[in-house]
Design a protein around this motif. Structure first.
Motif, mmCIF file in Angstrom:
data_model
loop_
_atom_site.group_PDB
_atom_site.id
_atom_site.type_symbol
_atom_site.label_atom_id
_atom_site.label_comp_id
_atom_site.label_asym_id
_atom_site.label_seq_id
_atom_site.Cartn_x
_atom_site.Cartn_y
_atom_site.Cartn_z
ATOM 1 N N SER A 71 39.315 37.563 35.135
ATOM 2 C CA SER A 71 40.421 37.085 35.973
ATOM 3 C C SER A 71 40.064 35.893 36.859
ATOM 4 O O SER A 71 40.898 34.986 37.006
ATOM 5 N N PRO A 72 38.874 35.795 37.469
ATOM 6 C CA PRO A 72 38.584 34.591 38.267
ATOM 7 C C PRO A 72 38.616 33.315 37.437
ATOM 8 O O PRO A 72 39.151 32.286 37.883
ATOM 9 N N HIS A 116 37.331 41.765 36.011
ATOM 10 C CA HIS A 116 37.961 42.813 36.814
ATOM 11 C C HIS A 116 37.344 44.164 36.470
ATOM 12 O O HIS A 116 37.109 44.482 35.300
ATOM 13 N N LEU A 170 35.240 36.698 47.548
ATOM 14 C CA LEU A 170 36.163 36.667 46.412
ATOM 15 C C LEU A 170 35.948 37.874 45.503
ATOM 16 O O LEU A 170 36.906 38.389 44.913
ATOM 17 N N GLN A 171 34.720 38.319 45.392
ATOM 18 C CA GLN A 171 34.442 39.489 44.557
ATOM 19 C C GLN A 171 35.166 40.720 45.090
ATOM 20 O O GLN A 171 35.750 41.499 44.317
ATOM 21 N N ILE A 207 42.245 32.482 36.696
ATOM 22 C CA ILE A 207 42.928 31.952 37.885
ATOM 23 C C ILE A 207 42.525 30.503 38.115
ATOM 24 O O ILE A 207 43.371 29.641 38.416
ATOM 25 N N ILE A 243 45.553 37.912 32.586
ATOM 26 C CA ILE A 243 44.772 38.514 33.670
ATOM 27 C C ILE A 243 44.917 40.030 33.659
ATOM 28 O O ILE A 243 43.955 40.759 33.916
ATOM 29 N N PHE A 255 37.819 40.604 47.186
ATOM 30 C CA PHE A 255 39.262 40.333 47.203
ATOM 31 C C PHE A 255 39.880 40.503 45.809
ATOM 32 O O PHE A 255 40.978 41.065 45.669
ATOM 33 N N LEU A 256 39.191 40.026 44.783
ATOM 34 C CA LEU A 256 39.729 40.069 43.416
ATOM 35 C C LEU A 256 39.322 41.323 42.649
ATOM 36 O O LEU A 256 39.752 41.511 41.503
ATOM 37 N N GLU A 257 38.480 42.159 43.237
ATOM 38 C CA GLU A 257 38.006 43.398 42.600
ATOM 39 C C GLU A 257 37.317 43.097 41.268
ATOM 40 O O GLU A 257 37.677 43.635 40.223
ATOM 41 N N VAL A 258 36.320 42.217 41.332
ATOM 42 C CA VAL A 258 35.600 41.828 40.121
ATOM 43 C C VAL A 258 34.111 42.099 40.304
ATOM 44 O O VAL A 258 33.620 42.251 41.423
#
Length: 442
Positions: free
Chosen positions: A310-311, A303, A429-430, A314, A125, A432-435
């Protein structure tokens, strides 16, 4: 490709097939099947130059509906099962030095396996280059362990202290189920033969490097595996081999004495490197499936700074941990193999279709048509042999799970139900995960 299999599967191959001589034949034929399969996949990879392996090939050849079943099964069964089995291999060897006189508690083994999955997930990740450096470093550990075993076996044989000296084929079990299960364990050790097809977009000159990697690597690995198995059989009796939880440790204790723990560490490092490689390719399957609309959009994003999917990684981690909780190495490998070879046969039938119906497609690399035909025959045997000779209810459950994907495909993929809810979850989620959505050649 060299990883946990050669340190975990030999005792299972021997226990299924029943004799040392027959087990060596299984190992040689497993290498041949992997070689032919990899050569066939190399042609597919040069025709369809996209990452995603079986999923993207079936999508481009057969369409959306069959491809969804590949994505559904690979993401929820095949790749997580592979990751779980390799992590268990790592755990068995990592804890072996602390339990030299007994089998380690399963709770300790499972906890070590979870830790390995989490560490590898974080590495993949955080940075692709870090993941590749890990692969190179642990390659050295793999080759060190195997070369020590090969040289040790040669010395033992030269001294004449061979545990198995005659009647190498006594007790051979020729039942279809036994042969199929032995191949499952043998082919598991060659399971990396298709990994490059999952990252074709990230390869330089795949039309050259895919077949070159196959032609160089698989014969070399096959020879190494045969020599290591000969070394095992030179040092241990068949009964000792089949009863060992960690064959490399047993071998090390017999040959290296007080330095036997070195083999435990080397085997654990080898399994860790294999886990990293499987994770690297597994995340890409999820990423490509989402990019093509077969999974939620969030799984096709990367990311914004690290440029890693990364999503998808995960998600793969979470499913792998769920598979790990109830499973053991032997059963996980068997169900992985049964499911995977079912789809390998479908993928290779697509190659036959392209060869016959679309010979005009540009092909920088070609294999004779007889090669994919032989692999399809082998795949059909591997799927049917355990069922015909010794049917088990578990294989029915796996088959039902594969086809249960239609309950997901029809409402959520075909009719696209609940788009508003999915969009809100994706946006959350985008952030939150910075993607963000990724370019196709990530």
């Amino acid at each position: 490709m060299i990883g946990s299999g050669i340190f975990m599967s030999p005792q299972f191959v021997l226990s299924y097939i029943g004799s040392p001589g027959a087990s060596l034949i299984i190992w040689a034929l497993s290498g041949l099947v992997a070689m032919l399969g990899a050569l066939s996949y190399a042609e597919l990879g040069t025709i369809i130059k996209e990452s995603g392996g079986d999923f993207i090939y079936i999508l481009r050849i057969y369409g959306q509906f069959p491809a969804f079943f590949v994505a559904f099964t690979f993401l929820l069964v095949v790749k997580p099962a592979s990751i779980a089995a390799i992590s268990l291999s790592f755990a068995e060897y990592a804890v072996a030095p602390f339990y030299q006189d007994c089998s380690p508690p399963q709770l300790i083994v499972k906890c070590a396996a979870v830790a390995a999955i989490m560490v590898v997930a974080m590495a993949n990740i955080l940075n692709v280059r870090l993941a590749m450096r890990i692969q190179v470093v642990f390659l050295v550990a793999k080759l060190f362990a195997l070369m020590v075993m090969v040289i040790g076996g040669i010395v033992i044989i030269a001294q004449g202290n061979v545990a198995v000296q005659q009647n190498a084929f006594d007790g051979t079990n020729l039942g279809l189920s036994s042969i199929g299960m032995a191949f499952y364990q043998g082919l598991w050790s060659f399971a990396g033969w298709y990994n490059l097809n999952y990252v074709t977009e990230e390869l330089k000159r795949p039309e050259v490097n895919l077949p070159r990697a196959v032609i160089i690597a698989i014969p070399m690995v096959t020879m190494l595996y045969l020599l290591v198995n000969v070394s095992y059989l030179a040092v241990m009796t068949p009964r000792e081999l089949m009863s060992s939880n960690a064959v490399a440790v047993t071998w090390g204790n017999k040959v290296l004495g007080s330095w036997g723990w070195v083999m435990s560490i080397a085997a654990a490092l080898s399994a860790f490197g294999s886990l990293n490689g499987t994770f690297f390719s597994g995340g890409r399957v999820c990423f490509v499936a989402a990019r093509e609309g077969h999974m939620p959009d969030i799984l096709s994003m990367a990311h914004v700074n690290r440029l890693t999917p990364s999503p998808a990684l995960i998600f793969t981690t979470a499913i792998s941990l769920l598979v790990l909780i109830p499973g053991d190495f032997q059963s996980i490998v068997n169900f992985f193999s049964f499911t995977a070879w079912f789809f390998y046969a479908i993928t290779l039938s697509g190659l036959l279709y392209l060869k016959i119906k679309k010979p005009e497609l540009p092909r920088p690399y070609r294999v004779p048509i007889v090669i994919p035909i032989l692999v399809i025959i082998a795949a059909i045997f591997l799927v049917l042999a355990p069922i015909i000779d010794n049917p088990a209810i578990e294989y029915l459950y796996v088959t039902m799970f594969i086809f249960s994907g239609i309950l997901v495909y029809v409402p959520f993929i075909h009719f696209k139900l609940c788009p508003g809810l999915l969009e809100k979850v994706t946006v959350f989620l985008q952030l939150f995960l910075e993607v963000a959505p990724a370019d196709k050649n990530l």
